[in-house]
Design an enzyme around this catalytic site. Structure first.
Site, PDB file in Angstrom:
ATOM      1  CG  ASP A   1      -2.031  28.765  -9.272  1.00 60.87           C
ATOM      2  OD1 ASP A   1      -1.049  28.928  -8.464  1.00 60.87           O
ATOM      3  OD2 ASP A   1      -1.488  28.730 -10.689  1.00 60.87           O
TER       4      ASP A   1
ATOM      5  CD  GLU B   1       3.520  17.580 -13.758  1.00 57.78           C
ATOM      6  OE1 GLU B   1       3.939  16.546 -13.728  1.00 57.78           O
ATOM      7  OE2 GLU B   1       3.518  18.320 -12.554  1.00 57.78           O
TER       8      GLU B   1
ATOM      9  CG  PHE C   1       1.998  24.339  -4.525  1.00 54.63           C
ATOM     10  CD1 PHE C   1       3.173  24.526  -5.153  1.00 54.63           C
ATOM     11  CD2 PHE C   1       1.119  25.356  -4.100  1.00 54.63           C
ATOM     12  CE1 PHE C   1       3.322  25.994  -5.295  1.00 54.63           C
ATOM     13  CE2 PHE C   1       1.542  26.483  -4.109  1.00 54.63           C
ATOM     14  CZ  PHE C   1       2.764  26.873  -4.739  1.00 54.63           C
ATOM     15  CD  GLU C   2       0.305  15.212  -2.592  1.00 60.43           C
ATOM     16  OE1 GLU C   2       1.057  15.208  -3.646  1.00 60.43           O
ATOM     17  OE2 GLU C   2      -0.432  14.496  -2.228  1.00 60.43           O
TER      18      GLU C   2
ATOM     19  CE  LYS D   1      -9.849  37.253  -1.906  1.00 59.77           C
ATOM     20  NZ  LYS D   1      -9.019  38.301  -2.080  1.00 59.77           N
TER      21      LYS D   1
ATOM     22  CB  THR E   1       3.420  17.997  -5.884  1.00 57.66           C
ATOM     23  OG1 THR E   1       2.524  18.838  -5.349  1.00 57.66           O
ATOM     24  CG2 THR E   1       2.705  17.040  -6.872  1.00 57.66           C
TER      25      THR E   1
HETATM   26  C1  LIG Z   1      -0.002  25.826  -7.274  1.00 58.37           C
HETATM   27  S1  LIG Z   1       1.429  25.633  -8.113  1.00 58.37           S
HETATM   28  C2  LIG Z   1       1.694  23.765  -8.110  1.00 58.37           C
HETATM   29  C3  LIG Z   1       2.893  23.454  -8.679  1.00 58.37           C
HETATM   30  C4  LIG Z   1       3.360  21.916  -8.601  1.00 58.37           C
HETATM   31  N1  LIG Z   1       2.208  21.096  -9.586  1.00 58.37           N
HETATM   32  C5  LIG Z   1       3.202  21.423  -7.266  1.00 58.37           C
HETATM   33  O1  LIG Z   1       1.999  20.688  -7.105  1.00 58.37           O
HETATM   34  O2  LIG Z   1       4.094  21.570  -6.520  1.00 58.37           O
HETATM   35  C6  LIG Z   1       0.710  25.907  -9.734  1.00 58.37           C
HETATM   36  C7  LIG Z   1       1.617  26.343 -10.809  1.00 58.37           C
HETATM   37  O3  LIG Z   1       1.028  26.281 -12.117  1.00 58.37           O
HETATM   38  C8  LIG Z   1       1.645  27.390 -12.958  1.00 58.37           C
HETATM   39  N2  LIG Z   1       0.705  27.552 -13.883  1.00 58.37           N
HETATM   40  C9  LIG Z   1      -0.598  28.278 -13.714  1.00 58.37           C
HETATM   41  N3  LIG Z   1      -1.159  28.330 -14.894  1.00 58.37           N
HETATM   42  C10 LIG Z   1      -0.457  27.848 -16.063  1.00 58.37           C
HETATM   43  C11 LIG Z   1      -0.548  27.880 -17.335  1.00 58.37           C
HETATM   44  N4  LIG Z   1      -1.804  28.354 -17.986  1.00 58.37           N
HETATM   45  N5  LIG Z   1       0.515  27.298 -17.788  1.00 58.37           N
HETATM   46  C12 LIG Z   1       1.586  26.939 -17.434  1.00 58.37           C
HETATM   47  N6  LIG Z   1       2.006  27.073 -16.154  1.00 58.37           N
HETATM   48  C13 LIG Z   1       0.738  27.468 -15.300  1.00 58.37           C
HETATM   49  C14 LIG Z   1       1.918  28.406 -11.857  1.00 58.37           C
HETATM   50  O4  LIG Z   1       2.887  28.950 -12.527  1.00 58.37           O
HETATM   51  C15 LIG Z   1       2.284  27.641 -10.767  1.00 58.37           C
HETATM   52  O5  LIG Z   1       3.678  27.330 -10.867  1.00 58.37           O
END
Ligand SMILES: C[S@@+](CC[C@H](N)C(=O)[O-])C[C@H]1O[C@@H](n2cnc3c(N)ncnc32)[C@H](O)[C@@H]1O
Length: 254
Positions: free
Chosen positions: A159, A84, A234-235, A163, A232
């Site tokens: 993320d 994951e 964020f969901e 933009k 999740t």
């Molecule tokens: C918007 S959050 C979603 C978190 C979780 N999956 C949820 O649905 O609640 C995206 C997460 O991906 C992590 N992330 C982004 N790019 C990453 C990378 N290249 N390697 C590891 N983590 C990453 C960020 O730090 C962030 O915690």
């Protein structure tokens, strides 16, 4: 940092946080800057997260190193492996590991408070089929995951970089699909979920264009959320804001 330590101290924790990306130097000695899918944020640790990092990282954590992992030695079984990327605070990842004790899970997250929270949850759940890394998942995929070893790669609510000038930061790009194709077993599955419609369409287009992935959707677009995927954090946030949710599941053909 020594891998033989039984607990971490504050300096080790700071080092973990400081080393989520590796310094890459070109032939002329210049530091190479690559576009990353995240911005490094410090974020304060709660006492619970700090305690979990100190006590449980030496047991559940895996340090980044630019050499391939030996999954047989890590998990001590040949069960299926799910990777994951960006597990956030780890709630859904720990739930999945708890619900599937015959499977193995490797979670990667760059945000240290999330790593601490996930370690805490994994300890509370008393599971032994989960390992956690704190590093850029792209570097981990490139340098630590041997070819054709993963049964599933999941990317939940990455993320969205909404933009246009930031689209280059979206983790789902053709080069990313090439990379995960190489790491998935034949028949292995890439599962992405997003609450950002434009990112869902972006991913669907790139995956449909990729010759080595097959869409598992019967309508040739999205799949219903599988029971196996917990909701999740964020969901929930997205749903509360009125966003929809799109799940994509693609199988590695060759
Ligand atoms: C918007 S959050 C979603 C978190 C979780 N999956 C949820 O649905 O609640 C995206 C997460 O991906 C992590 N992330 C982004 N790019 C990453 C990378 N290249 N390697 C590891 N983590 C990453 C960020 O730090 C962030 O915690």
């Amino acid at each position: 940092m020594s891998t033989e330590k039984t607990t971490l101290n504050e300096v080790d924790i700071q080092q973990l946080s400081d080393s989520v990306i590796s310094l890459q130097i070109d032939e002329e000695g210049k530091v190479l800057r690559r576009v990353r899918s995240f911005v490094r944020r410090q974020g304060r640790l709660t006492p619970g997260q700090e305690n979990a990092l100190k006590k449980y990282w030496p047991i559940i954590g895996l340090e980044y190193q630019a050499t391939p992992l030996d999954f047989d030695a890590i998990f001590k079984n040949k069960g299926p492996i799910t990777l994951e990327i960006g597990f956030g605070m780890g709630n859904s990842l720990v739930t999945m590991a708890q619900n599937n004790p015959e499977q193995n899970f490797l979670g990667i997250e760059v945000h240290l408070p999330g790593v601490g929270a996930c370690l805490h949850l994994a300890h509370e759940a008393n599971i032994s089929n989960l390992r956690i890394m704190c590093h850029d998942a792209i570097e981990v995929l490139e340098n630590m995951i041997p070819a054709h070893q993963l049964d599933m790669i999941q990317l939940f609510f990455p993320d969205p970089w909404h933009k246009a000038k930031h689209f280059k930061r979206r983790i789902v790009q053709t080069a990313f699909l090439d990379l995960i194709h190489e790491k998935l077993k034949i028949g292995g599955i890439f599962h992405k979920a997003t609450d950002w419609e434009n990112y869902a369409e972006w991913s669907l287009d790139l995956l449909n264009q990729h010759p080595k992935f097959k869409n598992l959707s019967t309508s040739n677009d999205y799949v219903p959320r599988p029971e196996s995927r917990p909701i999740t954090k964020f969901e929930t946030r997205g749903t509360n804001l009125g966003h929809g949710v799109w799940d994509l599941m693609f199988q590695n053909l060759e």
